[in-house]
Structures are given as C-alpha cells and as structure tokens.
Design a protein around this motif. Structure first.
Motif, PDB file in Angstrom:
ATOM      1  N   UNK B  12       0.876  -1.158   0.039  1.00 28.36           N
ATOM      2  CA  UNK B  12      -0.049  -0.129  -0.037  1.00 28.36           C
ATOM      3  C   UNK B  12       0.925   1.266  -0.079  1.00 28.36           C
ATOM      4  N   UNK B  16       1.259   4.416  -2.682  1.00 28.08           N
ATOM      5  CA  UNK B  16       0.933   5.744  -2.410  1.00 28.08           C
ATOM      6  C   UNK B  16       2.207   6.487  -2.957  1.00 28.08           C
ATOM      7  N   UNK B  18       3.748   5.721  -5.585  1.00 25.47           N
ATOM      8  CA  UNK B  18       3.590   5.340  -7.014  1.00 25.47           C
ATOM      9  C   UNK B  18       2.441   6.610  -7.527  1.00 25.47           C
ATOM     10  N   UNK B  19       1.326   6.872  -6.651  1.00 27.84           N
ATOM     11  CA  UNK B  19       0.544   7.691  -7.001  1.00 27.84           C
ATOM     12  C   UNK B  19       0.872   9.137  -7.016  1.00 27.84           C
ATOM     13  N   UNK B  20       1.680   9.548  -5.804  1.00 23.43           N
ATOM     14  CA  UNK B  20       2.197  10.952  -5.614  1.00 23.43           C
ATOM     15  C   UNK B  20       3.288  11.421  -6.431  1.00 23.43           C
ATOM     16  N   UNK B  21       4.229  10.513  -7.040  1.00 25.86           N
ATOM     17  CA  UNK B  21       5.366  10.818  -8.039  1.00 25.86           C
ATOM     18  C   UNK B  21       4.720  10.415  -9.253  1.00 25.86           C
ATOM     19  N   UNK B  22       3.365  10.071  -9.507  1.00 26.57           N
ATOM     20  CA  UNK B  22       2.518   9.971 -10.752  1.00 26.57           C
ATOM     21  C   UNK B  22       3.433   8.764 -11.713  1.00 26.57           C
ATOM     22  N   UNK B  24       2.631   5.968 -11.419  1.00 25.60           N
ATOM     23  CA  UNK B  24       1.451   5.005 -11.773  1.00 25.60           C
ATOM     24  C   UNK B  24       0.793   5.389 -13.153  1.00 25.60           C
TER      25      UNK B  24
END
Lengths: 560, 80
Positions: B12, B16, B18-22, B24
C-alpha cells in the motif's frame, strides 16, 4: 451551525454585518471571537444581513492542506520533466509521434502546438484519457450500460472488446429528477408526438419552424416559473451565448462571477460590452464593482453606463455552490442594475416544488430580470429557455440570433419537456413530481453528510445535488476513475483546464432515481477507494449532530 | 499473519508513492528510468551519510567535551 446564533444571543443579540469583526465587543484572547465563522466555512445566519435569508446558508470550501498541495506540485513537476523528455524524443524521431503536428512544409512557420495546453494535452491528458468519452449504450438513468474498451498503446487508440458492462451505477449524468427513462408517461407522449410530427423541424423559429407545440411549451414554462412570458431554444449553450449579445452591447457593463460557465463568458465576450469580474459568490466584491461603476462611469468619457447586467448562476456545477441570491437582488435594487440568472443546474433541483433557486430562497421571480435555464438537466430533454417580462421576450423573439438562425426544437423533445414539467407541477394528477423533488433533496443531504463523515473534502453548499470530491493529485484523477469503474460505478473526474491546476476533483451528480441501496453501495465503494488511494484529506471531522442543548463550550467540529 | 499484513501495508505504501510521484501513469520504460534515477540518488545519499556522519559526530562530540572539560578544570583550579 447554531454557534453564531447562540453566541450572538449571548452577546446581546447584536446583529453583525457580513465580514465585520467583533473583536471590540469583548472577544477572547488572541483576537479569537466567538460568533465569527471558522476561517474556511461561510455560515450566514438569519440574524445577519437584516433578515434577507429565511434559511441557513451553509457553504464550505475547505482549504487545501499544505502537504497535499506540495505533493501535487511534485507530481506535476515529475510529469512535466517526463513530458519534456518525450517531446525531445518525438522531435528527434527516437519515438513515433502519434499526435497532431504541422505538415513538413509548415515546419518553419510559427508553431501551432507550443502552448501549455497542448503540452498538457499530449503529456498528461493522454495518459489518463480512458476516464473520459466512455461510450454508453443505454439510457443514462440511475444505472447505465457501458461498452468496454481497451488500449494497447497507452490511450492513443482504443479498441472495443465487444463486451458490454451492464448495470453501472451512474453518478455522473445530470439526471437530477430521474426523467431520463425509456418507459413511462414521458416516453409514451414523446413517441406519440414523434409519429405525429416527425423528428425534424427543418426551419428556424422565425421562418416556418414555429410549431403549436412550441407555443404550448412556452406558456407552460412561463406558468411554471411564475413569469409573464418565456421562450425556448434548441440548445442550452446557445441560449446563453446567442441571447446575451441581444441584450447588451457596447457601452454596457457586465459584472460576471469568477466561475461562470463558458457559455456565459462567450456570450459576454460576443456582445462587445465591458466585462468586469467579481470574486466567486463574494457580495463585497460585487458591491465594490457596482459602486465604482456608478461613481466613475465609462472608462474614458465618464459617461454613465447604458446598462449594468449582473451574470450569475443558480448552482455552479464545478464548485457545487449556490448563489447568494437575496444579497444579489438587494444589491441590484440598490444600484438599479439588471440581473441575469442562469439556472441550468438549479431548475428542478432546488426549492420545495422544484422551481429553482428563486423558490429555494423564497423570493419573487419578478425580482430577477432575465431567468434563463436549460432543459437538459432536470427534464431529461435538451435545450434552454429564457423567461421574463413580456416586452423582454417579445424583443428576444425578434432580435435573438438563436431565434433567427438556429433551427427550433424537435417536437418529441418538446413533448418530453411538456410532460415532465406537468409531472413536476403535479398537473398530471399524480404526486410523482413532488415525490421526486423530495427524494432528490433527501439523497443530497444523506450523500453529502456520509461523505463528510468519512473524511473527504467536499466543496459547496449543503443543499446542492452537485457534489465535488477533491482529488488534487494528477495520478489520483486517473486512478479514481479506473478504480470506480472496476467496482461498477461510473463517475466523472475533472482536471485542468476545467478547474485550477491543483484542484482536480471527482464530481458526483445525484439523482432522484438513485435509491438508498444504490447510494449505500456507491458510498461503500467510495470509502474503499478513498482508503486505497488515501483521499481522506479533511482535517475537520464532523461529529454526527446530536440533539442536545447547546452550551457555549461545545463545538460541532473537532480538529484532528 | 503479521507478515502478510506487513507485506500488504508495504505494498500500500508503494502504491501511495506511485500515486504521489505519478509513476502510476508512466509507461514501463519511463518507470525504469525514474526508479533508476531515484535509487541511484538514494544510494549516493546513504553512502555519503555512512562515510561522513560518524566523523562529523565524533568531531562535534570532542569539541563539546573539550569545552566542558576546560570548564571543569577551571572550577577545580578556583577551588584549589
């Protein structure tokens, strides 16, 4: 919510004008005064403003947490760097260029695709493009069917797998009263009219396109709104952009809200009048502009303005906020200007009998000079209307571009509107319309309360059926759309350029057709996705309201 | 069971990040590039810390010891 009222009573019931600090009357230490609203909520109570508001007005736009803003910029920074890298590779032919470029012969001309919006389009929008333009293949009611599509080259092209995803809970359509149905009285009436009149009109209103159905519709709409006369147009956007130029021209002043819709902005610019912008829903800003306009007049010649027109919307669809109509009308009367109210999202959705934001505040429709609205949202049809005094509408029938050049509304659509308006008014003999309006209000309150309790940041007024949920980070825009679709819920996510760059959001549109079970399912999934993506940014956890006697040491919000 | 929930929690946390630094949204080769750069920077930072921090800490410790040590001697001489 009750804190300002009781505190005001405790301080001797001194009504305080909006924005006035009470620090002089025995405030607490450090300038903190009981009775002033918390910095990021606006609670106007009936004590203020000389009793203009007959009901509490609760609107809140929680501030972006600092860490979230910083991390959002970090994300955009990383994406910008990679965008430059990809552009470099595309230019040097290391990678195949799949987007639009100029032709070889035009490479030496001034570049067409250099500005930030195109850069953003190529390098960010393309990566998350699968959340938009999703093809649906059924009526957009409470549940909708969607065609499944996949992309093998990272969203540059899509192919359909052939499968249809059935029964997706639809939280994105503007179906406020649930009239988007394929069976029922509206549909039967519309199909009867279709077999009688056909689908096309083949003319404009001024030539041969004025059907008796249009006259019937206009009389009905005028009666529904409580105005003298109304006129209906085939397209909602065109109603704004084609009629504002007919009302104002050069030498007039338009005072337009910061966050007005593109149709209002386009209409204002087309008219050639001077445009001044006031801060969103901020009455002090509007009053200052009005005062300056009256005192100084036109810029160079100092002549008085021919007309001052205030453009506001009933519900702002990106924020979910409701206009402060009592104050706007009070200002309009004081400074003798005109008011143009765009009720695209609020007609049918607000007010105890669905007659819009004027009824919601308990005001008279005669105070609003031009009442505009659309039939797309609450009536399940397409088109727009303008209502007002008979002289105004007669003038528009002659001078509006839409009446002179646009083809008139299609007859089955007109019949759908007629049937749905009669249903809302209760003239078809049932109480279905009234029940729907009440169901929508209940759904709105329930949904908003549950989302706030879960800890999401929700913008807007408590009574608005448009619910924006803040996402902020660019990767979460794409992730939210995809995760919700995996769980069979269709949502609309919005980013730049429709919103400011760090304030991207997911926008839920509630409907009277949503049952409580559907809302509960949706809320459960939103909760799950919120935990998975960590979207619960709110620092003000609302404790559920208890019915206990208020004393001055209890507060409704506790800060975490 | 604790290991499993620990692994889930770590996964998890990775999501997070991955999502914050894009990352993803990035294609696999872009992710490779991005992570290589990040890990290289991190390793260099840790190596620098490993080399220099003990030396700096011991120098600071000796400086303060010298300071307080002198004071102690001064008080001793006054008493004498």
């Amino acid at each position: 919510m009750e804190r300002p009222e009781r505190a005001a009573a405790a301080l001797g019931a001194q009504p305080r004008a909006n924005g006035c600090s009470g620090a002089a009357h025995g405030g607490l230490r450090n300038g903190y005064v009981r009775g002033l609203p918390a910095p990021d909520t606006q609670i106007n109570h009936i004590v203020h403003n000389g009793g203009l508001y007959k009901r509490p007005f609760n609107e809140a736009f929680e501030e972006t947490p600092m860490l979230v803003a910083v991390l959002t910029y970090v994300g955009y920074g990383v994406l910008t760097l990679f965008g430059y890298l990809r552009d470099f590779m595309r230019q040097w032919k290391i990678e195949k260029c799949q987007n639009a470029t100029e032709r070889e012969e035009q490479k030496d001309f001034v570049p067409l695709y250099q500005d930030f919006e195109n850069f953003y389009n190529r390098n960010l929008y393309m990566r998350i493009r699968d959340s938009w333009n999703r093809p649906i293949c059924s009526v957009p009611g409470a549940k909708v069917d969607m065609m499944e599509r996949v992309s093998h080259d990272y969203n540059w092209t899509f192919t359909y797998t052939g499968r249809v995803i059935k029964g997706i809970i639809n939280m994105g359509s503007y179906n406020y009263l649930g009239f988007a149905q394929k069976a029922g009285t509206c549909q039967e009436a519309a199909s009867k009219v279709l077999s009688q009149y056909g689908a096309g009109v083949c003319s404009t209103r001024q030539e041969m396109g004025n059907l008796d159905k249009h006259e019937e519709l206009e009389k009905l709409v005028a009666r529904f709104l409580g105005v003298e006369s109304a006129m209906a147009y085939g397209m909602g956007f065109a109603t704004n952009s084609m009629n504002i130029p007919a009302l104002v021209g050069k030498g007039c002043l338009i005072l337009s809200d910061e966050l007005n819709h593109a149709s209002l902005v386009l209409g204002a610019r087309l008219s050639g009048a001077t445009i001044r912008i006031f801060k969103h829903n901020n009455m002090q800003s509007l009053e200052k502009l009005l005062k300056d306009a009256i005192v100084h007049g036109q810029p160079r010649t100092r002549r008085p303005w021919k007309k001052i027109l205030i453009l506001v919307e009933g519900i702002y669809s990106m924020e979910g906020s409701i206009v402060r109509l009592p104050e706007v009308i009070a200002l309009k009367k004081k400074y003798k200007s005109y008011l143009y109210l765009d009720e695209a999202h609020s007609i049918g959705a607000l007010g105890p009998s669905g007659r819009g934001v004027v009824e919601y505040f308990g005001l008279s429709p005669e105070d609003v000079d031009v009442m505009m609205g659309t039939f797309t949202k609450s009536f399940g049809a397409a088109g727009g209307y303008i209502g007002g005094k008979k002289e105004l509408i007669d003038y528009l029938r002659t001078y509006s571009h839409s009446a002179a050049y646009a083809s008139s509304m299609s007859p089955p659509v007109v019949e759908q509107i007629i049937t749905s308006v009669k249903c809302i008014m209760g003239e078809d003999g049932t109480t279905v319309g009234r029940a729907r309006v009440q169901q929508l209000a209940e759904n709105t309150r329930y949904f908003r309360r549950r989302l706030k309790e879960m800890g999401f940041i929700i913008y807007g007024n408590e009574d608005s059926p448009v619910v924006p949920l803040m996402l902020y980070m660019p990767a979460k825009i794409g992730a939210f759309g995809r995760e919700m679709l995996k769980r069979n819920i269709g949502v609309v996510v919005v980013g730049f350029p429709a919103t400011p760059i760090i304030e991207s959001r997911a926008r839920f549109c509630l409907s009277a057709a949503h049952t409580k079970e559907m809302l509960d399912t949706a809320l459960k999934e939103i909760d799950e996705v919120g935990d998975l993506l960590q979207l619960k940014y709110s620092r003000h956890r609302l404790v559920p309201l208890l019915d206990r006697p208020f004393d001055e040491t209890t507060y409704e919000e506790t800060e975490d | 069971m604790d290991i499993k929930s620990m692994k889930n929690y770590l996964y998890w946390l990775y999501c997070q990040f991955e999502l914050i630094t894009c990352s993803y949204l990035m294609e696999p080769w872009e992710k490779l590039l991005f992570y290589t750069f990040n890990i290289t920077m991190l390793v260099m930072l840790l190596y620098t810390a490993y080399i220099f921090v003990p030396v700096h800490v011991s120098m600071a410790f000796q400086f303060f010891l010298h300071l307080f040590g002198n004071q102690h001697e001064n008080t001793v001489s006054v008493v004498k």
